[in-house]
Each structure stands twice: as structure tokens, then as C-alpha cells.
Scaffold this motif. Sequence first.
Motif, PDB file in Angstrom:
ATOM      1  N   GLN A  59       0.822  -1.218   0.000  1.00 14.71           N
ATOM      2  CA  GLN A  59       0.000   0.000   0.000  1.00 14.71           C
ATOM      3  C   GLN A  59       0.849   1.258   0.000  1.00 14.71           C
ATOM      4  N   ARG A  60       0.412   2.217  -0.799  1.00 11.52           N
ATOM      5  CA  ARG A  60       0.918   3.590  -0.695  1.00 11.52           C
ATOM      6  C   ARG A  60      -0.169   4.380  -0.003  1.00 11.52           C
ATOM      7  N   SER A  61       0.153   4.930   1.163  1.00  8.88           N
ATOM      8  CA  SER A  61      -0.857   5.526   2.041  1.00  8.88           C
ATOM      9  C   SER A  61      -0.930   7.044   1.857  1.00  8.88           C
ATOM     10  N   PHE A  62      -1.372   7.749   2.877  1.00  9.71           N
ATOM     11  CA  PHE A  62      -1.496   9.212   2.859  1.00  9.71           C
ATOM     12  C   PHE A  62      -1.193   9.719   4.270  1.00  9.71           C
ATOM     13  N   ALA A  63      -0.999  11.005   4.397  1.00 10.75           N
ATOM     14  CA  ALA A  63      -0.710  11.594   5.710  1.00 10.75           C
ATOM     15  C   ALA A  63      -1.917  11.396   6.622  1.00 10.75           C
ATOM     16  N   ARG A  64      -1.715  10.728   7.763  1.00 15.62           N
ATOM     17  CA  ARG A  64      -2.855  10.393   8.617  1.00 15.62           C
ATOM     18  C   ARG A  64      -2.382   9.984  10.011  1.00 15.62           C
ATOM     19  N   ARG A  65      -3.337   9.909  10.905  1.00 17.47           N
ATOM     20  CA  ARG A  65      -3.116   9.316  12.218  1.00 17.47           C
ATOM     21  C   ARG A  65      -4.003   8.080  12.313  1.00 17.47           C
ATOM     22  N   MET A  66      -3.436   6.977  12.784  1.00 20.81           N
ATOM     23  CA  MET A  66      -4.170   5.724  12.936  1.00 20.81           C
ATOM     24  C   MET A  66      -4.186   5.329  14.405  1.00 20.81           C
ATOM     25  N   GLU A  67      -5.354   4.990  14.900  1.00 24.46           N
ATOM     26  CA  GLU A  67      -5.505   4.583  16.293  1.00 24.46           C
ATOM     27  C   GLU A  67      -6.392   3.346  16.366  1.00 24.46           C
ATOM     28  N   GLY A  68      -6.019   2.421  17.209  1.00 23.97           N
ATOM     29  CA  GLY A  68      -6.801   1.200  17.374  1.00 23.97           C
ATOM     30  C   GLY A  68      -5.910   0.030  17.727  1.00 23.97           C
ATOM     31  N   ASN A  69      -6.375  -1.149  17.417  1.00 23.69           N
ATOM     32  CA  ASN A  69      -5.616  -2.363  17.698  1.00 23.69           C
ATOM     33  C   ASN A  69      -5.105  -2.966  16.398  1.00 23.69           C
ATOM     34  N   LEU A  70      -3.795  -3.148  16.326  1.00 24.96           N
ATOM     35  CA  LEU A  70      -3.196  -3.887  15.225  1.00 24.96           C
ATOM     36  C   LEU A  70      -3.111  -5.345  15.628  1.00 24.96           C
ATOM     37  N   GLY A  71      -3.199  -6.218  14.642  1.00 30.33           N
ATOM     38  CA  GLY A  71      -3.015  -7.615  14.973  1.00 30.33           C
ATOM     39  C   GLY A  71      -3.654  -8.539  13.974  1.00 30.33           C
ATOM     40  N   ALA A  72      -3.331  -9.802  14.144  1.00 30.67           N
ATOM     41  CA  ALA A  72      -3.883 -10.851  13.306  1.00 30.67           C
ATOM     42  C   ALA A  72      -4.685 -11.785  14.188  1.00 30.67           C
ATOM     43  N   VAL A 110       1.408   7.745  13.525  1.00 31.84           N
ATOM     44  CA  VAL A 110       1.282   9.009  12.795  1.00 31.84           C
ATOM     45  C   VAL A 110       2.166   8.939  11.555  1.00 31.84           C
ATOM     46  N   GLU A 111       1.535   9.020  10.385  1.00 27.48           N
ATOM     47  CA  GLU A 111       2.248   9.111   9.103  1.00 27.48           C
ATOM     48  C   GLU A 111       2.121  10.560   8.631  1.00 27.48           C
ATOM     49  N   ARG A 112       3.203  11.311   8.662  1.00 27.46           N
ATOM     50  CA  ARG A 112       3.140  12.728   8.303  1.00 27.46           C
ATOM     51  C   ARG A 112       3.207  12.951   6.795  1.00 27.46           C
ATOM     52  N   HIS A 113       3.452  11.900   6.049  1.00 25.47           N
ATOM     53  CA  HIS A 113       3.448  11.981   4.584  1.00 25.47           C
ATOM     54  C   HIS A 113       3.108  10.596   4.042  1.00 25.47           C
ATOM     55  N   ALA A 114       2.911  10.500   2.747  1.00 23.95           N
ATOM     56  CA  ALA A 114       2.591   9.212   2.133  1.00 23.95           C
ATOM     57  C   ALA A 114       3.738   8.229   2.327  1.00 23.95           C
ATOM     58  N   ASN A 115       3.417   7.023   2.714  1.00 22.36           N
ATOM     59  CA  ASN A 115       4.390   5.946   2.885  1.00 22.36           C
ATOM     60  C   ASN A 115       4.019   4.766   1.999  1.00 22.36           C
ATOM     61  N   THR A 116       5.015   3.955   1.664  1.00 18.82           N
ATOM     62  CA  THR A 116       4.780   2.714   0.937  1.00 18.82           C
ATOM     63  C   THR A 116       5.302   1.564   1.778  1.00 18.82           C
ATOM     64  N   TYR A 117       4.465   0.561   1.997  1.00 14.97           N
ATOM     65  CA  TYR A 117       4.858  -0.543   2.872  1.00 14.97           C
ATOM     66  C   TYR A 117       4.034  -1.779   2.536  1.00 14.97           C
ATOM     67  N   LEU A 118       4.506  -2.903   3.033  1.00 14.04           N
ATOM     68  CA  LEU A 118       3.823  -4.177   2.863  1.00 14.04           C
ATOM     69  C   LEU A 118       3.216  -4.606   4.188  1.00 14.04           C
ATOM     70  N   MET A 119       1.931  -4.948   4.151  1.00  9.58           N
ATOM     71  CA  MET A 119       1.276  -5.603   5.291  1.00  9.58           C
ATOM     72  C   MET A 119       1.136  -7.080   4.939  1.00  9.58           C
ATOM     73  N   LEU A 120       1.551  -7.932   5.834  1.00  7.03           N
ATOM     74  CA  LEU A 120       1.654  -9.360   5.547  1.00  7.03           C
ATOM     75  C   LEU A 120       1.094 -10.152   6.715  1.00  7.03           C
ATOM     76  N   ARG A 121       0.261 -11.136   6.414  1.00 11.59           N
ATOM     77  CA  ARG A 121      -0.254 -11.999   7.472  1.00 11.59           C
ATOM     78  C   ARG A 121      -0.080 -13.455   7.074  1.00 11.59           C
ATOM     79  N   PHE A 122       0.632 -14.203   7.917  1.00  7.02           N
ATOM     80  CA  PHE A 122       0.746 -15.646   7.732  1.00  7.02           C
ATOM     81  C   PHE A 122      -0.409 -16.343   8.440  1.00  7.02           C
ATOM     82  N   GLY A 123      -0.946 -17.388   7.826  1.00  4.55           N
ATOM     83  CA  GLY A 123      -1.994 -18.156   8.457  1.00  4.55           C
ATOM     84  C   GLY A 123      -1.474 -19.023   9.591  1.00  4.55           C
ATOM     85  N   SER A 124      -0.247 -19.532   9.470  1.00  2.00           N
ATOM     86  CA  SER A 124       0.365 -20.329  10.531  1.00  2.00           C
ATOM     87  C   SER A 124       1.092 -19.405  11.498  1.00  2.00           C
ATOM     88  N   ASP A 125       1.439 -19.925  12.677  1.00  5.39           N
ATOM     89  CA  ASP A 125       2.000 -19.041  13.709  1.00  5.39           C
ATOM     90  C   ASP A 125       3.485 -18.757  13.518  1.00  5.39           C
TER      91      ASP A 125
END
Length: 315
Positions: A59-72, A110-125
Motif C-alpha cells: 500500500q501507498r498511504s497518505f498523511a494520517r493518524r491511525m488509532e486502534g488495535n493492530l493484529g492478526a 502518525v504518518e506525516r506523509h505518504a508511505n509505501t509498505y507491505l502488510m503481511l499476514r501468515f496463516g500459521s503461527d
Amino acid sequence: MPVRWLTPSPILCVERFGSFDEFRPNDVLGRINSTPLHSEPISVSRSVLALPDCLLVMQRSFARRMEGNLGAGRGVGLVVPLAFHATMNGSEVGDTTIGVIRGQAPADVVERHANTYLMLRFGSDMRNRGWADFDDGIELFRLAPGKMLALRSAILDMFCLASDCRDLRQFELLSGHIQETLIAGLDSVFVQDSVRQALPGSFDRHRKLVERLDELVAVAGEADLYSSSLAQTLGVSVRTLQTAVQHVCGVSLHQHLRSKRMWSVRKLLVKGSPLLTVTAAAHANGFWHMSDFARCYGKAYGEMPSETLARARGF
């Protein structure tokens, strides 16, 4: 290749959002609330790639603040930066920091500008590999720039292949090996050299384990050499198998298995079958990145695979 240049294919889903009202969060790592930092229109590009036991979202994102729970909800999640700088729970996170997430963990990002990153989730632990063995929470790993660059290159190659591929069946046949390449890249950046900590007298035990591994490989066939399944069949953790191969052979487990598959390709090529192609021989043994395959083959055997095949046919 920037994520915004990727095009959709039967394998790769590409989404683009031109406003915050259009934007839909992707829940690969849980739901988290976003608040734009600026009032101007946003531009988000997102590409989704599914492999046998993992889901990748670039994903290439945008300047934003994110709040909540991260996790798989199950397995383990990762955030791998491509071009990235943000603050997470008060800590600076940059281009060489990978986040590994197990379970649910609170996050204030807090992302003060657009970022590019990979979010990845494995099904196994992914436990017992030497890098995801902690309890629930978020662990940040800061890596050497060279290792980070190699991992990024492998990830981008996977997405470029998925974007260009129009043969769903061919991709399905290679997808397990593509995933193994990703796991090999993560092992290379996370796993520390454990041979130095090996117990005195462990070499003979490791040698016997490698002998069992090689016997198993000879029976299983080189095309299906996955580190986790081999370790499970041998009744040891992947980390133990990694250590044994490194101790006895002086190379990583993935390099050892790749050499077995490379030799299998060479055996096919020296037969010179009339209908055989280099690409078909490579794909049959799990090699999907053809330029990397040709480079490694040339380094191993002193000639290009096409030269081996041509000589076998008497050209």
C-alpha cells in the motif's frame, strides 16, 4: 516498481482511492481508525496478493493518524517498509524497521506523509523459526540496510511477477515456491547465527540430521522442498534444521535446498530432450525468478542454462 504502477491481473488485485470517503481500510492486520492530517484530496494505491499460507497487501498511504488495535486474529502479521517514516506508540519507525505482530496490540501511528509498505499476514503461527517466537504484542526489528534492500527487492519481484502473469494455473504451480522465497528472505534478516552457540559435541548430531534431510530430499523430489514441511517430517523445529545445515554445510537451509533443486534442473538440461525449455526445467523445480535463476546457475556451473541445453543437443 512503485505500487501505483502495478496493474491488475488474474492473480493481483489492485485498488485505488482518490478521496478519504472512498478509502476502505484493509483488515489484513486488523481494523484501525484513520484520520487525515490534511484537508486536500488523498491518493491511495493498494495491491493484494494471496499465496498458499499468507496474504500480502502492498500500500501507498497518505498523511494520517491511525488509532486502534493492530493484529492478526490468527498466525502472525508483519509490516515491512518500502519507503517509510512514521511514529508508532511514540517511537520513530523508518525504512529499516520491520514490525512483527502477534495477537492484538494497541497502536497509535502518525504518518506525516505518504508511505509505501507491505502488510503481511501468515496463516500459521511461524513459531520455532527463530524470529516470531514471542508472546502477544508488537516487536520492532531494526535491520542492516543491505539485508533490508535484498528483502525489498524480493517482495517487489513477487508483485511484478503477479502483475505481469496472465496464466493462473502457472502461478498456482509456482506460488508455494514464491512463498518459500519470501520466508527465506525473512529468515535471512531475522535469524541470528546460532552455530556459534552450538553445544560442544553437537556436530555429529547435526551431521546425522543433515544426512536424514538429504535422504528425505532424495525421496521427496526437489520440486517440493519446503523448509517447514521437511522439519515437521524430521520431527525437529525449523530453527534446529537451520542450525544443523549451517553447522555441517556452511550455508543456510534455503541455500542448501536451492542447490538440490538447481542440480535437478541441470540433470534435466544435460538430457537435452527435444521439447524441453530452460523455463520449463526451472519452473518444474520451483524457480520462478528466471534472471536470478540464470545468475545462480551460471555461478554454480560456469555456464548459462541455455548453454548446457544446447551442448546436450549437439549445437
